[in-house]
Structures are given as C-alpha cells and as structure tokens.
Design a protein around this motif. Structure first.
Motif, mmCIF file in Angstrom:
data_model
loop_
_atom_site.group_PDB
_atom_site.id
_atom_site.type_symbol
_atom_site.label_atom_id
_atom_site.label_comp_id
_atom_site.label_asym_id
_atom_site.label_seq_id
_atom_site.Cartn_x
_atom_site.Cartn_y
_atom_site.Cartn_z
ATOM 1 N N PHE A 1 0.814 -1.218 0.000
ATOM 2 C CA PHE A 1 0.000 0.000 0.000
ATOM 3 C C PHE A 1 0.848 1.270 0.000
ATOM 4 C CE2 PHE A 1 -3.036 -3.125 1.349
ATOM 5 C CZ PHE A 1 -4.290 -2.645 0.974
ATOM 6 N N ALA A 2 2.143 1.134 0.218
ATOM 7 C CA ALA A 2 3.009 2.313 0.280
ATOM 8 C C ALA A 2 3.087 2.967 -1.099
ATOM 9 C CB ALA A 2 4.397 1.917 0.763
ATOM 10 N N PRO A 3 2.883 4.280 -1.193
ATOM 11 C CA PRO A 3 2.932 4.962 -2.499
ATOM 12 C C PRO A 3 4.246 4.747 -3.242
ATOM 13 C CG PRO A 3 1.974 6.396 -0.840
ATOM 14 C CD PRO A 3 2.491 5.192 -0.106
ATOM 15 N N SER B 1 4.261 1.396 -5.566
ATOM 16 C CA SER B 1 3.087 1.212 -6.415
ATOM 17 C C SER B 1 3.466 0.461 -7.691
ATOM 18 C CB SER B 1 2.472 2.561 -6.777
ATOM 19 O OG SER B 1 3.399 3.331 -7.519
ATOM 20 N N LYS C 1 -6.228 -4.622 -2.625
ATOM 21 C CA LYS C 1 -6.385 -3.276 -2.060
ATOM 22 C C LYS C 1 -7.842 -2.821 -2.065
ATOM 23 C CE LYS C 1 -1.746 -1.862 -3.502
ATOM 24 N NZ LYS C 1 -0.940 -0.893 -4.274
ATOM 25 N N TYR D 1 -5.104 4.161 3.723
ATOM 26 C CA TYR D 1 -3.938 3.457 4.262
ATOM 27 C C TYR D 1 -2.761 3.585 3.300
ATOM 28 C CZ TYR D 1 -1.011 -0.185 6.278
ATOM 29 O OH TYR D 1 0.039 -0.876 6.845
ATOM 30 N N LYS D 2 -1.575 3.911 3.836
ATOM 31 C CA LYS D 2 -0.402 4.151 3.012
ATOM 32 C C LYS D 2 0.796 3.326 3.446
ATOM 33 C CE LYS D 2 -1.802 8.815 1.676
ATOM 34 N NZ LYS D 2 -1.425 10.252 1.618
#
Length: 564
Positions: free
Chosen positions: A145-147, A150, A157, A166-167
């Motif tokens: 989920f971390a930008p 991606s 997700k 959520y990130k």
C-alpha cells in the motif's frame, strides 16, 4: 495441519507430475498455417533432472523482484523466488487449478463470504534460515500500500476492508482487516463477499517479506527468498543470477531442476528468436521469455528441426476492439461492427492461424467455466449484409470520422487497418491514430475518454478465473481513472451481475453466472472479440518440461529443467 512431506513422497509427487506432462503433451510442427498446428511436435517431457544452468532471454532491463511492485504471474519469474499463500497448477490437458503453496489448503471461508482464513505449512523458512510466519505475509501485504511501492497487482487493495487512506506500514500504521492470531494463522476480512479470494492470494503481494530485512529502495534487487532460488547477483540491465535456496522445502508445485538460473536482460524479442533459431549449440540450455514475433514464427514453423523446439499453444489471450460507448452510443451501430469486421484479416496481420483463432466471447479459452457461443454469427471475413441490417435500426449513426487508436507497433497498425477497412464498407469513415504505448494508455484509461471512438486492445487475465476476464474490462468502476475498461462501458445491471458472480462461493454456480454475464455484455456490444491469440515460444534443445498453456500463455517456469 499438513505434516512435512518426506523426501520419498516429494520425489513420487514430482515423478507423477512429469508423467502427467508426458502423457498429455500434444504434438505439432509443420510448414504453415493449420499444417504447422496439426504436426507440431513438442519436446518429450521428462522427470526433472537436478543440475545444470538454465538461461532465460528476457526483454526487461530491470525485471525486479519486489512482490509489492510485481505483476509477475504465479508460474513465471517471481514464482521462482517468492512463494505465496496459494499458487497455480498449470498442466497440459487440464484446467488451471488453484492449489496450496505456503498454506495447507486454499482457504476456509465464513458463511457470509467476507472472512477467509489460512494456516501455514510446517517448517517454512526464508533463505537465511529464519521461519516464515503469518506476520511476514501481513507485512508484505501492508507494504504494497506504500505509495513508493506502487505498480503491482492491486486486487487485494479494493477487496480488503478498512483500507481507505492506508499508506503502508512505514509510519507505524497497520491493517486491522488482516489478523495474525498466531505465527501460522492469517485471517482476512473483506469488504464484500468474494468467492475467488483463493486466486487473489496467489498474486505477488501475498509473498512473505521479513520486516527486519526490508529495504524499500533496494528490495527488488535483493529480496529475501521463500522459493527454491535466491538472488546471487543482480546487475540491472545485464543479468540476474539465481542459485538454490538451501532452506526451501515442503513445496508440491515447483520442481526446481536447475542448480542455477540466469536471466539475460534487455533482449530484443526478434534477436532472441534469431538466437534460438540459428544459434542452437550456443543456446542449448536457453529459452526466451518473449513470444516469437510473426516473421520468426513462420520461419521456425517451416523448419522440421527448429519446430521441434517451438511450442505453439492453444489459443488464449483476447485481442478485441474496444468501442467507446460514450462516443458510439447506439447499440445497433456497435452490433453492426460485430457482424462487419473481417476477423480473418485481423488475425492474418499477426501471422494467421499460427498467431490465433477467431474470437466470439469475452471469457477466453483456458479459463474454467468458459462457455462457447456466438451472438453475431458470421464467416471469419464478416457479414456486411447483417451489419447493414443492424445499421438500419440505428438512430444515431456517426457522421464524423471515427477515431481508431492503436499502439504504433507494426502488427497493431496492420490490425487496425483491417478493422478500418471493414467498417468503411458500411459507409462510415475511420481515422487510425497510431501512438506510443504511454499515450495509448493515457487516452484510453484516463480522463473523460472523448479523444477516441475505438481502440485495438489485448487482455490476458491476471489469474485463471472468469472474474479476471470480465470485471476489469466491463465494470463501471474500471471506466476511467486508470481502469482497464477501455469501452467506457457503464451499465447498472451488468454491475449487479458482476457483483453477484464475484460473491458466489460455489465455484460451479459462479461459472454459470460468469458465462451469463459474458453473454449479457455481448448483447450490448461494447466490444468486438477479434482473436484468441497464440503466444508461441522457442527453447534450446536441452530445455525440458517446457509447457505453454492457453492460460497464462507463458512458459511454466516452475517445472522447466535442463538435460545433463
């Protein structure tokens, strides 16, 4: 819980797998067209030999092995390094099957279809000997989920509950929709009922990642292996060298024949094909991960010697004409296109019957539950009379030239020209716009979608279930905003059918529902199925267990070996 398989049981299972492959191997290689398909001769599938070095000619310059960013299918490159909760069993003559990988089974579901639980097998370890736990799988999913990570397949997700905003875990936040009550149990809480969740848990993000060894910037080049191979050396743009993971065990799917696997990076597909066609001695232990281009495919098929190293699979991935329903609004016009298009000319542009077979449905061959039907029966060359009958019923026939967008690759442009010729015979004008891949993607998936009327498109499902054929291409949620619904098709009744089929927990009932959804979409004609494509591949003469199915239309890396 499943006990650790004994060495004898594993050898017996692998031998049975090899015999199954040998018994089902189809034959084939001829001179041209159907003859090449009828006479094809595949290499003999043998019990896997332990040893040797397998080389894979890869077109990617930096394939990357970070599961959060990966779109690698379960049986291709990343599957050699990373295991997931489940994986795929891809064998000749059999439908694709979801099977346990790290888990003891394919999951246990609650009556409402929203909670799935898995138990890990015994004695699972990373390449450094540390145990693989449920927390490692949860952490691997959270980091996806971390930008900064991606780009990977993201079905989970949208399906997991309580993920809005959520990130990722790097600032200490964690998902309460993934529970790990102990080291061997992992429980998922979904936003909606979802019967295909066992297929989702076979996707890359479900690979375990040890928090203590995570390096977001460099993990793609130095991952911690859970599969049979670990990365020994990674030189971006040059090669990736793999060696055996000494702690790999309790795996019923991967045969792990070669001692070493080398990915040679940045190879042009045409050059790779030429190397395997003309340089046999040097490339005996090699195969190309790129499909054979049309010209080389014909050359290989014409050679009795080279052809024995060429696998032409059954037709699979869909090539289709996406009709922008926000631009071409009249269903009778869209139905007319389904009758009019000369699909044989489209197929010929990429190599004729060696390259594919005429398509009539959206769910593709090789997908369990597919039903064959044709709502617009016509010869392969099309039926202009039926097309004109449909146009007579239309209230909104376009008077302006229709913009047909395609990628600027030679065979795609030739296909677009074949489509345009057919439509022009109905008295309509078509303007073909070949563009770079990035421009094509931006125009067909982003923004309002008012810059094109039609698009030549291709789709190979991310997992072998009808859901992956239908939902990404025709759900309203996938129209614009980066989604794959290039037809910009939005229909509430179809959305209801997609939701109901997705929620069905009985696989047999779900298959029937997806087949009905396929037919219902085709009634509204947002697309013209053109060709079920054949992606053919070449191998060196020492490469064994080299199998390509109609799905996923890639070699199954997990069973490939090399002769001593």
């Amino acid at each position: 819980m499943r006990k650790l398989a004994s060495r004898k049981k594993k050898i017996a299972a692998f031998a049975a797998l090899a015999l199954s492959l040998s018994a089902c191997a189809n034959t084939g290689l001829g001179v041209d067209g159907p003859t090449a398909l009828e006479k094809q001769i595949l290499p003999t599938i043998e019990p896997v030999h332990k040893g040797g070095t397998l080389t894979i000619l890869d077109s990617a310059k930096d394939p990357g092995f970070d599961p959060a960013r990966s779109q690698s299918l379960a049986v291709t490159s990343a599957g050699l390094v990373h295991r997931r909760l489940t994986t795929w069993q891809i064998l000749p003559g059999q439908e694709p099957k979801v099977v346990p990988d790290l888990a003891t089974d394919t999951g246990r579901v609650s009556p409402d279809g929203k909670t799935w639980e898995f138990t890990l097998k015994d004695d699972l370890k990373f390449e450094d000997g540390t145990p693989i736990t449920s927390a490692d799988i949860k952490y691997g999913l959270e980091r996806s989920f971390a930008p900064t990570l991606s780009g990977g397949l993201g079905y989970h997700k949208t399906l997991l509950a309580n993920t809005d905003g959520y990130k990722g875990p790097y600032e200490g936040a964690h998902l309460d929709s993934i529970e790990t009550p102990d080291e061997k149990t992992i429980r998922f809480h979904l936003r909606i009922p979802y019967g295909d969740w066992p297929w989702i848990t076979s996707l890359p993000a479900f690979a375990p990642v040890p928090k203590a060894k995570d390096n977001p910037e460099g993990y793609a080049r130095a991952p911690i292996a859970s599969g049979p191979y670990r990365i020994a050396e990674y030189r971006t743009g040059v090669f990736v060298q793999m060696e055996r993971n000494p702690y790999w065990s309790n795996d019923d799917v991967r045969l792990a024949g070669p001692d070493h696997i080398k990915f040679s990076l940045g190879n042009d597909p045409v050059v790779s094909a030429q190397k395997l066609i003309y340089g046999q001695a040097q490339y005996e232990d090699t195969f190309s991960s790129s499909k054979v281009p049309a010209a080389q495919l014909i050359t290989a098929a014409q050679s009795e010697v080279v052809g024995q190293r060429l696998q032409i699979p059954d037709p699979g991935p869909l090539l289709y004409l996406a009709i922008n329903t926000k631009q071409v609004k009249d269903v009778h016009v869209r139905r007319a296109f389904n009758y009019a298009i000369d699909k044989s000319a489209v197929n010929k542009a990429a190599g004729g019957q060696l390259a594919g077979a005429i398509a009539t449905t959206l769910i593709t061959p090789g997908i369990p539950g597919r039903e064959k039907f044709d709502l617009y029966p016509a010869p392969p060359t099309g039926d202009l009379d039926k097309a004109r009958e449909e146009l007579k019923q239309a209230q909104d026939v376009p008077k302006r030239p229709l913009v047909l967008i395609t990628k600027n690759k030679n065979e795609d442009v030739l296909r677009a020209e074949a489509v345009a010729r057919s439509i022009s015979q109905l008295g309509l004008k078509v303007r073909i716009e070949p563009v770079e891949s990035s421009v094509y993607s931006e125009r067909t998936t982003q923004g309002p979608g008012d810059t094109y009327d039609m698009a030549i498109a291709s789709w190979n499902p991310d997992f072998p279930a009808a859901n992956s054929n239908i939902q990404p291409l025709y759900a309203s949620s996938e129209s614009g905003g980066g989604g794959s619904n290039r037809s910009r098709f939005e229909d509430p009744k179809i959305d209801e059918m997609i939701s109901a089929a997705s929620a069905e927990l009985d696989p047999e009932k779900a298959k029937q529902m997806w087949a009905a959804t396929d037919r219902a979409i085709m009634e509204l004609a947002p697309s013209v199925p053109l060709v079920y494509q054949r992606f053919s591949y070449l191998r060196g003469r020492n490469v064994t267990n080299f199998y390509v199915g109609s799905f996923p239309s890639y070699p199954n890396y997990l069973i490939v070996g090399v002769k001593p």
